[in-house]
Design a protein around this motif. Structure first.
Motif, PDB file in Angstrom:
ATOM      1  N   ASP A   1     -41.627  69.553  24.291  1.00  0.00           N
ATOM      2  CA  ASP A   1     -42.579  68.476  24.523  1.00  0.00           C
ATOM      3  C   ASP A   1     -43.637  68.840  23.304  1.00  0.00           C
ATOM      4  O   ASP A   1     -45.008  68.699  23.379  1.00  0.00           O
ATOM      5  CB  ASP A   1     -43.123  68.903  25.745  1.00  0.00           C
ATOM      6  CG  ASP A   1     -43.894  67.723  26.053  1.00  0.00           C
ATOM      7  OD1 ASP A   1     -44.086  66.450  25.593  1.00  0.00           O
ATOM      8  OD2 ASP A   1     -44.776  67.524  27.246  1.00  0.00           O
ATOM      9  N   SER A   2     -43.202  69.153  22.351  1.00  0.00           N
ATOM     10  CA  SER A   2     -44.255  69.368  21.078  1.00  0.00           C
ATOM     11  C   SER A   2     -43.723  68.487  19.776  1.00  0.00           C
ATOM     12  O   SER A   2     -44.450  68.779  18.952  1.00  0.00           O
ATOM     13  CB  SER A   2     -44.376  70.919  20.788  1.00  0.00           C
ATOM     14  OG  SER A   2     -43.210  71.372  20.513  1.00  0.00           O
ATOM     15  N   GLU A   3     -42.819  67.917  19.671  1.00  0.00           N
ATOM     16  CA  GLU A   3     -42.330  67.263  18.535  1.00  0.00           C
ATOM     17  C   GLU A   3     -42.402  65.810  18.615  1.00  0.00           C
ATOM     18  O   GLU A   3     -41.193  65.177  19.298  1.00  0.00           O
ATOM     19  CB  GLU A   3     -41.003  67.949  17.865  1.00  0.00           C
ATOM     20  CG  GLU A   3     -40.694  69.307  17.821  1.00  0.00           C
ATOM     21  CD  GLU A   3     -41.245  69.752  16.519  1.00  0.00           C
ATOM     22  OE1 GLU A   3     -41.262  68.952  15.638  1.00  0.00           O
ATOM     23  OE2 GLU A   3     -41.694  70.880  16.396  1.00  0.00           O
ATOM     24  N   PRO A   4     -43.441  65.178  18.646  1.00  0.00           N
ATOM     25  CA  PRO A   4     -43.722  63.684  18.827  1.00  0.00           C
ATOM     26  C   PRO A   4     -42.528  63.019  18.224  1.00  0.00           C
ATOM     27  O   PRO A   4     -42.096  62.067  18.871  1.00  0.00           O
ATOM     28  CB  PRO A   4     -44.651  63.346  18.393  1.00  0.00           C
ATOM     29  CG  PRO A   4     -45.723  64.483  18.232  1.00  0.00           C
ATOM     30  CD  PRO A   4     -44.653  65.576  18.051  1.00  0.00           C
ATOM     31  N   ASN A   5     -42.041  63.408  17.019  1.00  0.00           N
ATOM     32  CA  ASN A   5     -41.073  62.507  16.342  1.00  0.00           C
ATOM     33  C   ASN A   5     -39.579  62.865  17.015  1.00  0.00           C
ATOM     34  O   ASN A   5     -39.198  61.689  17.369  1.00  0.00           O
ATOM     35  CB  ASN A   5     -40.893  63.302  14.922  1.00  0.00           C
ATOM     36  CG  ASN A   5     -39.812  62.672  14.100  1.00  0.00           C
ATOM     37  OD1 ASN A   5     -39.488  61.600  14.151  1.00  0.00           O
ATOM     38  ND2 ASN A   5     -39.261  63.526  13.117  1.00  0.00           N
ATOM     39  N   LEU A   6     -39.544  63.866  17.468  1.00  0.00           N
ATOM     40  CA  LEU A   6     -38.203  64.071  17.919  1.00  0.00           C
ATOM     41  C   LEU A   6     -38.061  63.554  19.666  1.00  0.00           C
ATOM     42  O   LEU A   6     -37.095  62.934  19.770  1.00  0.00           O
ATOM     43  CB  LEU A   6     -37.753  65.657  18.162  1.00  0.00           C
ATOM     44  CG  LEU A   6     -37.365  66.196  16.961  1.00  0.00           C
ATOM     45  CD1 LEU A   6     -37.287  67.706  17.231  1.00  0.00           C
ATOM     46  CD2 LEU A   6     -36.003  65.517  16.246  1.00  0.00           C
TER      47      LEU A   6
ATOM     48  N   ALA B   1     -40.571  60.666  30.861  1.00  0.00           N
ATOM     49  CA  ALA B   1     -41.738  59.931  31.240  1.00  0.00           C
ATOM     50  C   ALA B   1     -43.013  60.694  31.368  1.00  0.00           C
ATOM     51  O   ALA B   1     -44.238  60.239  31.746  1.00  0.00           O
ATOM     52  CB  ALA B   1     -41.475  59.007  32.578  1.00  0.00           C
ATOM     53  N   SER B   2     -42.854  61.845  31.867  1.00  0.00           N
ATOM     54  CA  SER B   2     -44.047  62.724  32.001  1.00  0.00           C
ATOM     55  C   SER B   2     -44.628  63.481  30.943  1.00  0.00           C
ATOM     56  O   SER B   2     -45.710  64.118  31.060  1.00  0.00           O
ATOM     57  CB  SER B   2     -43.538  63.722  33.149  1.00  0.00           C
ATOM     58  OG  SER B   2     -42.379  64.397  32.710  1.00  0.00           O
ATOM     59  N   SER B   3     -43.775  63.190  29.624  1.00  0.00           N
ATOM     60  CA  SER B   3     -44.493  63.818  28.521  1.00  0.00           C
ATOM     61  C   SER B   3     -45.528  62.967  28.227  1.00  0.00           C
ATOM     62  O   SER B   3     -45.302  61.342  27.737  1.00  0.00           O
ATOM     63  CB  SER B   3     -43.663  64.211  27.410  1.00  0.00           C
ATOM     64  OG  SER B   3     -44.086  64.092  26.216  1.00  0.00           O
ATOM     65  N   GLU B   4     -46.686  63.144  27.457  1.00  0.00           N
ATOM     66  CA  GLU B   4     -47.692  62.373  27.157  1.00  0.00           C
ATOM     67  C   GLU B   4     -47.236  61.696  25.637  1.00  0.00           C
ATOM     68  O   GLU B   4     -47.850  60.386  25.473  1.00  0.00           O
ATOM     69  CB  GLU B   4     -48.983  63.188  26.852  1.00  0.00           C
ATOM     70  CG  GLU B   4     -49.152  64.388  25.843  1.00  0.00           C
ATOM     71  CD  GLU B   4     -50.314  64.925  25.771  1.00  0.00           C
ATOM     72  OE1 GLU B   4     -51.355  64.294  25.484  1.00  0.00           O
ATOM     73  OE2 GLU B   4     -50.451  65.992  25.586  1.00  0.00           O
ATOM     74  N   PHE B   5     -46.336  62.091  24.875  1.00  0.00           N
ATOM     75  CA  PHE B   5     -45.949  61.807  23.728  1.00  0.00           C
ATOM     76  C   PHE B   5     -45.165  60.542  23.926  1.00  0.00           C
ATOM     77  O   PHE B   5     -45.141  59.638  23.027  1.00  0.00           O
ATOM     78  CB  PHE B   5     -45.172  62.687  22.679  1.00  0.00           C
ATOM     79  CG  PHE B   5     -46.081  64.170  22.604  1.00  0.00           C
ATOM     80  CD1 PHE B   5     -47.322  63.762  21.655  1.00  0.00           C
ATOM     81  CD2 PHE B   5     -45.808  65.286  22.916  1.00  0.00           C
ATOM     82  CE1 PHE B   5     -48.168  64.761  21.326  1.00  0.00           C
ATOM     83  CE2 PHE B   5     -46.710  66.354  22.465  1.00  0.00           C
ATOM     84  CZ  PHE B   5     -47.834  66.056  21.882  1.00  0.00           C
ATOM     85  N   SER B   6     -44.392  60.537  25.008  1.00  0.00           N
ATOM     86  CA  SER B   6     -43.348  59.535  24.947  1.00  0.00           C
ATOM     87  C   SER B   6     -43.545  58.728  26.270  1.00  0.00           C
ATOM     88  O   SER B   6     -42.560  57.718  26.190  1.00  0.00           O
ATOM     89  CB  SER B   6     -42.128  60.066  24.899  1.00  0.00           C
ATOM     90  OG  SER B   6     -41.906  61.376  26.155  1.00  0.00           O
ATOM     91  N   HIS B   7     -44.524  58.971  26.988  1.00  0.00           N
ATOM     92  CA  HIS B   7     -44.780  58.018  28.170  1.00  0.00           C
ATOM     93  C   HIS B   7     -44.730  56.443  27.749  1.00  0.00           C
ATOM     94  O   HIS B   7     -44.167  55.795  28.201  1.00  0.00           O
ATOM     95  CB  HIS B   7     -46.196  58.419  28.877  1.00  0.00           C
ATOM     96  CG  HIS B   7     -46.102  57.667  30.046  1.00  0.00           C
ATOM     97  ND1 HIS B   7     -45.623  57.916  31.280  1.00  0.00           N
ATOM     98  CD2 HIS B   7     -46.964  56.582  30.464  1.00  0.00           C
ATOM     99  CE1 HIS B   7     -46.138  57.094  32.161  1.00  0.00           C
ATOM    100  NE2 HIS B   7     -46.803  56.178  31.797  1.00  0.00           N
ATOM    101  N   GLU B   8     -45.643  56.257  26.714  1.00  0.00           N
ATOM    102  CA  GLU B   8     -45.573  55.066  26.307  1.00  0.00           C
ATOM    103  C   GLU B   8     -44.209  54.344  25.747  1.00  0.00           C
ATOM    104  O   GLU B   8     -43.708  53.221  25.965  1.00  0.00           O
ATOM    105  CB  GLU B   8     -46.707  54.807  25.066  1.00  0.00           C
ATOM    106  CG  GLU B   8     -47.975  54.910  25.592  1.00  0.00           C
ATOM    107  CD  GLU B   8     -48.626  53.777  26.544  1.00  0.00           C
ATOM    108  OE1 GLU B   8     -48.138  52.746  26.318  1.00  0.00           O
ATOM    109  OE2 GLU B   8     -48.862  54.415  27.742  1.00  0.00           O
ATOM    110  N   ALA B   9     -43.480  55.050  25.220  1.00  0.00           N
ATOM    111  CA  ALA B   9     -42.091  54.796  24.571  1.00  0.00           C
ATOM    112  C   ALA B   9     -41.313  54.549  25.804  1.00  0.00           C
ATOM    113  O   ALA B   9     -40.493  53.495  25.640  1.00  0.00           O
ATOM    114  CB  ALA B   9     -41.517  55.748  23.793  1.00  0.00           C
TER     115      ALA B   9
END
Lengths: 195, 944
Positions: free
Chosen positions: B321-326, B357-365
């Motif tokens: 949960d730390s690599e937004p790109n991945l 869905a619970s990761s803040e980086f990817s929730h929107e995606a």
């Protein structure tokens, strides 16, 4: 971890049950029935995963299964296993393809009449609920080695018993009385001449 | 040549099996089996020694009988005897029998152990494998005792055959799972970890399961496996599809091992070493890239193997949960799978997306796939997949899409499979409450829910809607109007009648102005449902009727008529009869003033965790509902409940039924305080009698520990506050002694009666750990309105402790018993003495405390501002000395202190490393006592 490996036929008759956690006999039978009930009512072409029955631990466990002709192969696993990995494990890598190789086109009858062999093959692949080996050739090599040992032992120790039972089973009237060997002409191959 | 030649089969066995298969009935089968069992028994008992072949045949027959579901209660001894044979066939059959039929409690274990011991030392690899298999299959405690020290030796010995190593690894794993205390890895750790580098892939495959399990339990000791796993993974991922020969599976190199390596890495945070991390990220990218390449084979096995790795890689990315790109790439990949034609992939994609869905980086995606997921919910043929789709919708729901998702779930409910309806109902109810912006929408949703799936609406759901309506003034009129309309349907669900009865009984007056819903119309509508309802609902309706008499005096005659009729007043059900009699009496003898007091509108419900959420958690098993979700809803639940600590329930609606708690008395999910106020004596002797027994004693309410964590770094403040009561705290600590002043403030204008407080220490806290002396006289039993009373608590810390003492407060407010339990903020860090030291001292001591259990470490997200001054204040508040110029990195904080207990002093060193960019902290504690490290780490992780 794999909690149990079950094989039963389309009517729910168990053909192999291997539990890697201890249950008493009654529970084991109930688990087989419950699993059959869950799996058999599913259509073909739906996905191969579903949540486990209550006896085996409910939604923390998954049933991953394959249906081949008359048989269901069901692995009950916890969340630490990869679903597709297990599916491959059932399908090919190991189980079904290995059985196929060992029995030449395995069918339900093979499993029925060779419970011990199936257990041995399974033991080469899964041990204590964890996967031991995924290389089919390796597994077959081990099974082959065991068979050889079995044969050789049967050769020495089993011989007297076998001989006795063979004689008992002999149907004398059908025995050929005269053995006609016929013309035996031994051809000597041409050897390269020494120089 | 096939490995098993068919001709070899045992003839006797084949005949027996054919016989069984030819049996026409169950009885015939049992008869045949019993005959065979008798035969085998006599052969085993007979004095003639059986040859290997016969033994094998009989054991196979027993196995077959066992498989059919019959108990086998003999043959064990014979099987054990076979173990000591030096022939492979006999040995193997013996082990087979034992591994299938002997359970771990068998008395034979000792004999079996002896045979195993011989085989293990035989140096014959086949025998060793058989023995190891047997241990792994039985895995009893006795076996662990006998072999736990032997097996690691076999595992790491240089001359052990590969196949034996494989078996030894899994055997050890099994023993570790059953008896972790007996398997001491200490000296073997590093050699076991290095098995990851073994040349034989089979050994790696087996060893990695062992290492994964050990790493989960002792992450620090096995930390070195991370870099080894990364390099092994990288070698596999970058190898050509032919490099690994037999381990290449349909053009995919070692898929099983790759999955296991990725799983192992999920036991750890991202690697700290930049090079390792870089290599890993490269691997993950390669795996993601490969997914986009055209398949090398059309076979499903190829895509399965490839995707198995891909899904594990995605799990790892989500775990880090730390690599937004991945993360975004993972999400896109899963998005593709959502529409894949393979059902299995759709299932797995929905499942993985749920965690994404619970990761803040990817929730929107994740949210961008909402239409696809909704479509899956509607069109998937497979219920397992639909279930996953519903789970994902639940996970991706937030304020922005709640209305859409709830609407879709509701419409799906109409056709949903019975097996998942109840869960769906709970989820809809939770989402509707959690994301309700306007409460009329909430009320609509729940009423719809009852209309569509009334049978699956559990009590918790309708309790909750009532709690919310009672607590929110602005929605009461709308709720009354809506239930009134809903009740007009010719057939409506009993749950609707319950909600309708309750709400009209409370707020019917709000819609009575409209002639179409005049009091009498309301009453007739409710009463038209009465006869179709079950006893508990009828009881509730009777209570609603008496409330009507209070709300609308004009209905009194009609209602009294109903109560007086034989079917009520002589009802065979005691509960109904009692209510009818008491209500009738109450309505005829009590003055309007008394009635108005007794039947007053319900006070707001206390703030509490949603009982629905608790139910869902129970249904899904622990861990299914994430903690954050829980806390979220707590907060939001608090907003809409608006506090208040009165505990009335359905029973309280009726003043008179305190003596016989009705089934519906459980509106709050717990049977907390029951009856309404002590009615004035003139209200009729019946009531007085009921209440003179002081009412049912309320069991203590759920412990409220909201305030607890706020006091870890401070000593003074408000511990608790609701509409009635405020509790303030002032405390001071010196050495191992402390004194706490508690201030109880009555916020109302009415006095609290029978005010009592008790401090208790749960579990061992009492006797061993902490002594608490309540030094004051018990507090005054009466607390006047607006007054504040004080209590002093003396505390002595004997040894270190983890639990906190509980403060229970009971009092009566307007007659209703209030019961409140709070965690007192007495934590181990209160007994800190700051210690100043120099940098060299610090590091010297840091190194001295190097045993793994002395250290506790946690990596966590920042919950509050990462401002330097705020952090410093908190660390000082902790009680330690904040040391400057010690850590080479000026961003980090280090602290030192000594915890003073009566028995001993515990030195503690702390290091907090903030990472402002990632908004994360790493907290490391080293203390001379391991329990203190752990406890401090737990407490502090919540503070920053």
């Amino acid at each position: 971890m794999i909690k149990a490996i079950l094989i039963f036929n389309n009517h729910g008759k168990p053909r192999l049950s291997k539990f890697y956690e201890h249950y008493n006999e009654d529970t084991e039978q109930q688990i087989i029935r419950e699993t059959f009930h869950l799996v058999s009512k599913r259509d073909e072409n739906v996905c191969n995963f579903l949540e486990g029955g209550m006896l085996i631990g409910g939604s923390d466990y998954k049933l991953i299964y394959r249906h081949y002709a008359t048989l269901y192969f069901v692995f009950c696993v916890d969340s630490s296993e990869s679903e597709l990995g297990i599916l491959d494990l059932i399908q090919v890598k190991v189980f079904v393809e290995t059985l196929d190789k060992c029995f030449e086109n395995v069918c339900e009858l093979d499993l029925i009449f060779h419970v011990d062999k199936v257990h041995n093959i399974l033991a080469e692949m899964v041990m204590g609920g964890m996967v031991l080996e995924t290389n089919m050739n390796e597994i077959i090599t081990q099974v082959d080695a065991q068979n050889k040992m079995e044969k050789s032992e049967a050769g020495i120790a089993g011989a007297p018993a076998r001989a006795v039972s063979a004689v008992k089973n002999m149907n004398l009237p059908e025995m050929p009385r005269n053995i006609n060997i016929g013309d035996i002409s031994i051809k000597v191959p041409n050897l390269p001449s020494f120089k | 040549m096939p490995a098993v030649s068919k001709g070899d089969g045992m003839r006797g066995l084949a005949v027996f099996i054919s016989d069984i298969r030819n049996c026409k009935s169950k009885e015939a089968e049992i008869k045949r089996i019993n005959k065979e069992l008798a035969n085998i028994r006599s052969k085993f008992k007979g004095d003639k020694a059986l040859d290997g072949y016969s033994k094998k045949k009989y054991v196979c027959k027993l196995l077959f009988i066992f498989l059919l579901g019959h108990d086998i209660d003999f043959g064990h001894m014979e099987a054990v005897n076979l173990l000591s044979s030096n022939k492979y066939t006999e040995k193997q059959i013996g082990y087979l029998f034992i591994s299938v039929l002997v359970n771990s409690n068998s008395e034979l274990i000792r004999l079996i152990n002896n045979a195993i011991k011989n085989d293990l030392s035989s140096r014959n690899p086949t025998f060793m494998c058989l023995a190891l298999h047997c241990i792994a299959n039985v895995g009893s405690r006795e076996m662990a005792e006998a072999f736990a020290s032997e097996i690691p030796r076999i595992l790491v010995a240089g001359d052990t055959m590969d196949s034996v190593k494989q078996s030894a690894a899994l055997c050890l794993l099994r023993l570790y799972k059953t008896s972790p205390d007996l398997v001491l890895m200490g000296e073997w750790t590093s050699r076991v970890v290095h098995l990851l580098n073994d040349q034989h892939m089979g050994v790696v495959t087996a060893a990695i399961s062992l290492i994964t399990c050990l790493s989960q339990k002792n992450p620090d000791e096995f930390k070195t496996c991370v870099s080894l796993a990364v390099s092994r993974l990288s070698r596999i991922v970058s190898s050509a599809s032919t490099d690994l020969q037999d381990y290449t599976y349909y053009f995919v190199p070692a898929p099983w091992l790759s999955c296991k390596l990725l799983r192992l890495l999920q036991c750890y945070p991202p690697p700290e070493d930049g090079a390792v991390k870089g290599r890993l990220v490269e691997c993950l990218e390669t795996i993601l890239n490969k997914a986009q390449e055209p398949p090398k084979s059309k076979k499903v096995q190829h895509s399965n193997a490839k995707n198995a790795i891909l899904f594990e890689a995605i799990s790892l990315i989500i775990h880090y949960d730390s690599e937004p790109n991945l993360l975004v790439r993972a999400c896109n990949q899963l998005g593709q799978f959502l529409q894949h034609r393979e059902t299995n992939l759709r299932y797995l994609a929905l499942e993985s997306m749920c965690t994404l869905a619970s990761s803040e980086f990817s929730h929107e995606a994740v949210k961008t796939h909402i239409e696809t997921v909704i479509n899956a919910l509607k069109t998937e043929r497979d219920v397992s997949v639909r279930q996953r789709a519903a789970d994902l919708l639940y996970a991706m729901c937030d304020r922005s899409n709640a209305k859409q998702i709830v609407a879709e779930m509701l419409s799906y409910l109409e056709t949903a499979d019975y097996s998942i309806r109840e869960e769906m109902v709970l989820k809809v109810a939770i989402l509707a409450e959690k994301y309700a912006v306007d409460y009329s929408w909430y009320v609509d949703t729940i009423l719809n829910l009852i209309r569509i799936a009334g049978d699956y609406v559990s009590e918790e759901v309708w309790y909750r809607v009532i709690q919310i309506v009672i607590n929110r003034d602005d929605v009461q009129g709308y709720a009354a109007k809506t239930v009134f309309e809903a009740l007009q349907a010719p057939a409506c669900h009993e749950n609707m009648v319950k909600v309708g009865g309750y709400i009209l009984g409370e707020f019917g007056n709000l819609i009575a102005g409209d002639p179409r819903s005049s009091p009498l119309v309301q009453f007739n509508l409710l009463h038209s449902k009465f006869h179709l309802c079950s006893v508990p609902t009828r009881a509730l309706l009777l209570s609603a009727y008496i409330k009507f008499i209070n709300l609308f005096p004009e209905t009194k005659a009609t209602i009294q008529e109903v109560l007086r009729c034989d079917s009520q007043i002589r009802n065979s059900d005691v509960e109904l009869q009692q209510r009818a009699v008491e209500y009738l009496k109450l309505s005829s003898i009590a003055s309007t003033d008394v009635l108005a007091t007794v039947l007053e509108e319900m006070p707001p419900f206390p703030e509490r965790e949603s009982s629905i959420l608790a139910k869902l958690k129970k249904k899904k098993g622990p861990g299914a509902v994430s903690v954050t979700e829980l806390e979220d809803s707590k907060r939001e639940g608090g907003e809409l409940n608006g506090g208040g600590d009165r505990g009335p329930d359905t029973a309280a609606m009726a003043a008179s039924n305190a003596s016989t708690p009705s089934p519906s008395a459980d509106l709050l999910g717990i049977r907390s305080a029951a009856p309404v106020g002590a009615a004035p004596a003139s209200a009729g002797s019946l009531l007085v009698d009921v209440f003179s027994e002081a009412g049912p004693i309320a069991p203590s309410a759920a412990v409220n520990d909201d305030g607890f964590l706020r006091f870890v770094c401070k000593n003074n403040g408000v511990l608790f506050e609701n509409q009635l009561l405020q509790i303030g705290i002032k405390s001071e600590y010196r050495q191992n002694l402390g004194r706490m002043y508690l201030f109880y403030g009555n916020k109302t204008s009415v006095q609290f009666a029978s005010f009592t407080t008790t401090v208790s220490c749960p579990g061992e806290l009492q006797s061993h750990i902490l002594s608490m002396h309540l030094c004051t006289k018990p507090v005054e039993p009466l607390v006047e309105g607006g007054a504040q009373i004080q209590q002093v608590l003396n505390i002595e810390c004997l040894t270190d402790f983890s639990d906190a003492p509980l403060l229970n407060i009971k009092f009566r407010y307007g007659g209703a018993l209030q019961n409140l339990t709070l965690k007192l903020p007495v934590t181990i860090n209160k007994f800190f003495q700051p210690t100043e030291m120099t940098s060299s001292d610090f590091f010297q001591r840091w190194k001295q405390l190097s045993q793994p259990q002395q250290e506790a470490q946690k990596i966590f997200k920042a919950n509050h501002s990462m401002d330097t001054e705020v952090l410093k204040a908190k660390l000082l508040g902790l009680g330690t000395a904040l040391l400057d110029n010690v850590d080479p990195n000026p961003e980090n904080y280090v602290c030192a202190g000594v915890i003073q207990t009566k028995g001993q002093q515990v030195g503690c060193l702390l290091r907090l490393e903030p990472n402002a960019q990632a908004q994360m902290y790493r907290l490391t504690l080293r203390c001379s006592k391991d329990s203190v490290s752990r406890r401090l780490c737990e407490l502090l992780a919540e503070q920053f």
